[in-house]
Structure formats: structure tokens, C-alpha cells
Design a protein around this motif. Structure first.
Motif, PDB file in Angstrom:
ATOM      1  N   VAL A 113      11.870 -10.129  -6.576  1.00  9.15           N
ATOM      2  CA  VAL A 113      10.479  -9.677  -6.659  1.00  9.15           C
ATOM      3  C   VAL A 113      10.297  -8.870  -7.938  1.00  9.15           C
ATOM      4  N   CYS A 152       3.923  -6.504  -7.964  1.00  7.22           N
ATOM      5  CA  CYS A 152       3.657  -6.507  -6.513  1.00  7.22           C
ATOM      6  C   CYS A 152       2.496  -5.569  -6.163  1.00  7.22           C
ATOM      7  N   ILE A 153       1.579  -6.063  -5.331  1.00  2.87           N
ATOM      8  CA  ILE A 153       0.411  -5.262  -4.924  1.00  2.87           C
ATOM      9  C   ILE A 153       0.530  -4.803  -3.465  1.00  2.87           C
ATOM     10  N   CYS A 199       0.947  -6.227  -0.557  1.00  2.00           N
ATOM     11  CA  CYS A 199       0.101  -6.874   0.448  1.00  2.00           C
ATOM     12  C   CYS A 199       0.874  -7.220   1.723  1.00  2.00           C
ATOM     13  N   ASN A 200       2.207  -7.197   1.641  1.00  2.32           N
ATOM     14  CA  ASN A 200       3.043  -7.404   2.828  1.00  2.32           C
ATOM     15  C   ASN A 200       3.203  -8.877   3.247  1.00  2.32           C
ATOM     16  N   LEU A 201       2.535  -9.786   2.552  1.00  2.00           N
ATOM     17  CA  LEU A 201       2.542 -11.180   3.000  1.00  2.00           C
ATOM     18  C   LEU A 201       3.940 -11.801   2.989  1.00  2.00           C
ATOM     19  N   CYS A 202       4.728 -11.500   1.987  1.00  2.00           N
ATOM     20  CA  CYS A 202       6.070 -12.103   1.934  1.00  2.00           C
ATOM     21  C   CYS A 202       6.924 -11.601   3.095  1.00  2.00           C
ATOM     22  N   MET A 256       9.472  -4.333   2.858  1.00  2.00           N
ATOM     23  CA  MET A 256       8.814  -3.368   1.994  1.00  2.00           C
ATOM     24  C   MET A 256       9.740  -2.161   1.851  1.00  2.00           C
ATOM     25  N   ALA A 296       7.612  -4.837  -2.239  1.00  2.00           N
ATOM     26  CA  ALA A 296       8.501  -5.809  -1.612  1.00  2.00           C
ATOM     27  C   ALA A 296       9.854  -5.832  -2.310  1.00  2.00           C
ATOM     28  N   CYS A 323       2.402 -15.482  -2.062  1.00  3.02           N
ATOM     29  CA  CYS A 323       2.209 -14.232  -2.816  1.00  3.02           C
ATOM     30  C   CYS A 323       0.964 -14.356  -3.702  1.00  3.02           C
ATOM     31  N   VAL A 372      -0.161 -12.655  -6.123  1.00  2.00           N
ATOM     32  CA  VAL A 372      -0.021 -12.346  -7.549  1.00  2.00           C
ATOM     33  C   VAL A 372       1.192 -13.052  -8.172  1.00  2.00           C
ATOM     34  N   CYS A 388       4.442 -12.923  -7.872  1.00  4.83           N
ATOM     35  CA  CYS A 388       5.484 -12.077  -8.485  1.00  4.83           C
ATOM     36  C   CYS A 388       6.859 -12.262  -7.851  1.00  4.83           C
ATOM     37  N   ILE A 389       7.006 -13.300  -7.007  1.00  5.43           N
ATOM     38  CA  ILE A 389       8.331 -13.631  -6.473  1.00  5.43           C
ATOM     39  C   ILE A 389       8.833 -14.849  -7.238  1.00  5.43           C
TER      40      ILE A 389
HETATM   41  S1  SF4 Z   1       3.520 -11.244  -1.257  1.00  4.14           S
HETATM   42 FE1  SF4 Z   1       3.783 -10.635  -3.396  1.00  4.14          FE
HETATM   43  S2  SF4 Z   1       2.329  -8.977  -3.726  1.00  4.14           S
HETATM   44 FE2  SF4 Z   1       2.525  -9.245  -1.518  1.00  4.14          FE
HETATM   45  S3  SF4 Z   1       4.098  -7.752  -0.925  1.00  4.14           S
HETATM   46 FE3  SF4 Z   1       5.140  -9.713  -1.300  1.00  4.14          FE
HETATM   47  S4  SF4 Z   1       5.788  -9.630  -3.454  1.00  4.14           S
HETATM   48 FE4  SF4 Z   1       4.242  -8.026  -3.138  1.00  4.14          FE
END
Ligand code: SF4
Length: 63
Positions: free
Chosen positions: A7, A12-13, A15-18, A28, A34, A54, A56, A58-59
Motif C-alpha cells: 500500500v 491512502c484515504i 476508506c477501509n475498503l481493502c 488499518m 491501510a 481501492c 485512489v 494506491c495498492i
Molecule cells: S482501499 Fe485504498 S484508500 Fe481505501 S483504505 Fe485501502 S489502500 Fe486506503
């Protein structure tokens, strides 16, 4: 060689989605960013799902 996800925490913003999508690999950290805590915790196609979700992008994969 197996691919490893990482990551870019500068992007990373939080958002917790990953972590929601693949909690076996992503979580997190104390700064609410993340991190990969078990790169081999899920199959590559599952990890790819987290990469795709994700917002943005960023992974990334590291080979
Ligand atoms: S999905 Fe992307 S932006 Fe969202 S927490 Fe995970 S790494 Fe961060």
C-alpha cells in the motif's frame, strides 16, 4: 516468484475498503492507513479485488 501487494500510504484515504474486502491480508494501522500484514493470506485474484476496489488506486503489486 509470488507477487506481493503493498500500500502506498502517502495516497491512502483511509476508506477501509481493502480491509473490508480482504481482511486476511489488509488491515488499518494505528494511523488509520491501510497496511499489508499477511501478503500470502489470500489468493492473488482475491487480493486483486482489493486492488480494483481501492478508490485512489494506491495498492500495487511488487514482484
Ligand atoms: S482501499 Fe485504498 S484508500 Fe481505501 S483504505 Fe485501502 S489502500 Fe486506503
Amino acid at each position: 516468484m509470488a507477487k506481493t501487494p503493498y500500500v502506498d500510504q502517502d495516497v491512502c484515504i483511509s476508506c477501509n475498503l481493502c480491509a473490508d474486502t480482504v481482511p486476511e491480508v489488509f488491515r488499518m494501522n494505528d494511523d488509520n492507513l491501510a497496511e499489508v500484514y499477511d501478503p500470502s493470506g489470500a489468493p492473488e485474484d482475491k487480493i486483486q479485488e482489493a486492488i480494483d476496489v481501492c478508490p485512489v488506486a494506491c495498492i500495487h503489486w511488487e514482484e
